[in-house]
Design a protein around this motif. Structure first.
Motif, short mmCIF file in Angstrom:
data_model
loop_
_atom_site.label_atom_id
_atom_site.label_comp_id
_atom_site.label_asym_id
_atom_site.label_seq_id
_atom_site.Cartn_x
_atom_site.Cartn_y
_atom_site.Cartn_z
N VAL A 267 45.89 31.23 28.35
CA VAL A 267 45.07 31.74 29.68
C VAL A 267 43.87 31.59 29.79
N VAL A 268 43.61 31.60 30.30
CA VAL A 268 41.54 31.56 30.76
C VAL A 268 41.36 32.55 32.13
N HIS A 269 40.42 33.15 31.75
CA HIS A 269 40.05 35.14 32.08
C HIS A 269 38.82 35.12 32.00
N ALA A 270 37.50 34.93 33.49
CA ALA A 270 36.80 35.19 33.95
C ALA A 270 36.17 36.85 34.15
N PRO A 271 36.23 37.54 34.04
CA PRO A 271 36.03 38.84 33.64
C PRO A 271 34.94 39.05 35.06
N VAL A 272 33.68 38.09 35.15
CA VAL A 272 32.56 38.75 36.09
C VAL A 272 32.57 37.26 36.32
N THR A 273 33.00 36.79 38.43
CA THR A 273 32.67 35.80 38.79
C THR A 273 31.94 35.31 40.07
N ASN B 134 31.91 35.66 42.61
CA ASN B 134 31.91 36.28 44.10
C ASN B 134 32.23 38.04 43.53
N GLY B 135 31.70 38.26 42.23
CA GLY B 135 31.62 39.46 41.90
C GLY B 135 33.18 39.94 41.17
N GLU B 136 34.14 39.32 41.65
CA GLU B 136 35.44 39.64 41.20
C GLU B 136 35.49 38.95 39.69
N SER B 137 37.38 39.74 39.05
CA SER B 137 37.38 39.04 37.99
C SER B 137 38.55 38.00 38.50
N ASP B 138 38.83 37.33 37.50
CA ASP B 138 40.37 35.82 37.39
C ASP B 138 41.05 35.78 36.15
N CYS B 139 42.17 36.18 36.55
CA CYS B 139 42.65 36.01 35.31
C CYS B 139 44.40 34.81 34.84
N ILE B 140 44.05 33.31 35.52
CA ILE B 140 44.65 32.70 34.90
C ILE B 140 45.90 32.19 33.90
N ALA B 141 47.19 32.72 33.53
CA ALA B 141 48.27 32.58 32.84
C ALA B 141 49.17 31.43 32.73
N TRP B 142 50.17 30.89 32.05
CA TRP B 142 51.35 30.48 32.08
C TRP B 142 51.63 30.43 30.41
N ALA B 143 53.10 29.59 30.37
CA ALA B 143 53.61 29.39 29.36
C ALA B 143 54.44 29.01 29.77
N ALA B 144 55.18 27.80 29.17
CA ALA B 144 56.33 26.71 28.57
C ALA B 144 57.59 27.72 29.34
N GLY B 145 58.08 26.13 30.35
CA GLY B 145 59.12 27.25 31.03
C GLY B 145 58.88 27.76 31.86
N MET B 146 57.43 28.25 32.24
CA MET B 146 57.11 28.88 33.62
C MET B 146 57.75 27.92 34.64
N ASP B 147 58.16 27.96 36.14
CA ASP B 147 57.96 27.55 36.69
C ASP B 147 56.84 27.20 37.61
N HIS B 148 55.87 28.06 37.14
CA HIS B 148 54.73 28.89 38.22
C HIS B 148 53.88 29.59 37.26
N LEU B 149 52.68 29.66 37.73
CA LEU B 149 51.54 30.29 37.45
C LEU B 149 51.21 31.49 37.30
N LEU B 150 50.29 32.70 36.68
CA LEU B 150 50.27 33.41 36.89
C LEU B 150 48.53 34.09 37.99
N ARG B 151 48.36 34.54 38.50
CA ARG B 151 47.11 34.74 38.83
C ARG B 151 46.74 35.48 39.36
N ASN B 152 46.08 36.68 38.77
CA ASN B 152 45.58 38.14 38.24
C ASN B 152 47.45 39.06 38.85
N GLY B 153 48.64 38.46 37.84
CA GLY B 153 49.76 39.61 37.73
C GLY B 153 50.61 38.16 39.25
N THR B 154 50.10 38.26 40.06
CA THR B 154 50.18 37.15 41.12
C THR B 154 51.43 35.77 40.84
#
Length: 273
Positions: free
Chosen positions: A113-119, A121-141
């Motif tokens: 999980v890597v989360h940049a709370p202040v980027t 462009n002024g927005e936060s960004d959180c990117i996550a993944w766990a083994a077995g998933m066929d996709h990443l999550l970016r801000n929950g999507t």
């Protein structure tokens, strides 16, 4: 622990990291200024102490943190944490530092999980993944990125350090036919590559496990790689390797990493560059 278990704890890790990000964001706009100097900020230790308590309660195992040291007992699992990757630039008031939490299982990244709370462009960004998933999550999507067949092409971006802004010509040459994009945090560089914003993230300086494990996990989730200055896969087999995983690292599309490794990056450090 099987893959399903790793996926089950991911939401709890995301929550903990985003709460840590709120603390980092508050420190960034602190009326009397950010506390600390050089490459040490008070908030870094405060965040890591909080994360250490929460993560070890969630999953008791070994620990590797930038601020609170490490405990390596031979456990097959190890949390790897950087509470504020990009501290020096953070203290200078630049946006884009990131909270980075990874989990190793048998020395391999299985959660990130890597989360940049202040980027920038002024927005936060959180990117996550766990083994077995066929996709990443970016801000929950859910997002699906496949780096395995990508090449360095016109229009491609290579994420490099903020210092590259001072030497645009040589960095543009080294990233040709693509272009370079300067960023603070190597963890967030790798995360954005995994999320499809670029084809490779580069660090030309030595990195430790806490700098890259979470980003490495995200790259795995996008069929990417993380290699050292020789093009060899990054490993976390020993304490020595954790302390200094590489002198330089390249993370992203396998063919792009192989291409960039072979280029003469020492040109960046030439006085006339």
């Amino acid at each position: 622990m099987n893959n399903l278990d790793v996926q089950q704890i991911l939401p709890f890790v995301i929550t903990a990291v985003k709460q840590a990000g709120q603390l980092l964001a508050q420190e960034y706009v602190r009326p009397s200024g950010r506390r600390g100097h050089g490459d040490k900020a008070d908030i870094d230790l405060e965040i890591e102490e909080t994360l250490r308590a929460e993560l070890l309660k969630l999953l008791p195992c070994d620990w590797w943190g930038e601020e609170t040291g490490h405990v390596l007992t031979g456990n097959s699992l190890c949390w790897v944490v950087d509470p504020n990757d990009g501290t020096s630039d953070f203290l200078r008031g630049h946006a884009g530092s990131a909270v980075s939490v990874g989990l190793l299982q048998e020395n391999l990244p299985v959660l990130g999980v890597v989360h940049a709370p202040v980027t920038a462009n002024g927005e936060s960004d959180c990117i996550a993944w766990a083994a077995g998933m066929d996709h990443l999550l970016r801000n929950g999507t859910p997002i699906r990125v496949d780096l395995s067949q990508q090449d360095l092409a016109d229009g491609s971006l290579v994420m490099v350090s903020t210092a590259a802004s001072g030497k645009p010509n040589i960095n543009r040459e080294l990233c040709s036919p693509g272009d370079f994009h300067p960023m603070l945090s190597i963890a967030y560089r790798l995360a954005r590559v995994a999320a499809g914003d670029a084809v490779c993230g580069v660090s030309l300086y030595p990195v430790s496990a806490h700098d890259v494990v979470a980003g490495h996990a995200l790259l795995i989730g996008a069929n990417g790689v993380l290699v050292d200055e020789q093009g060899a896969p990054i490993r976390y087999q020993s304490e020595a390797e954790m302390l200094r995983v590489s002198n330089r690292c390249f993370g992203g599309a396998p063919r792009v990493c192989a291409d960039l490794v072979a280029r003469d990056w020492s040109k960046v450090f030439a006085k006339d560059a």
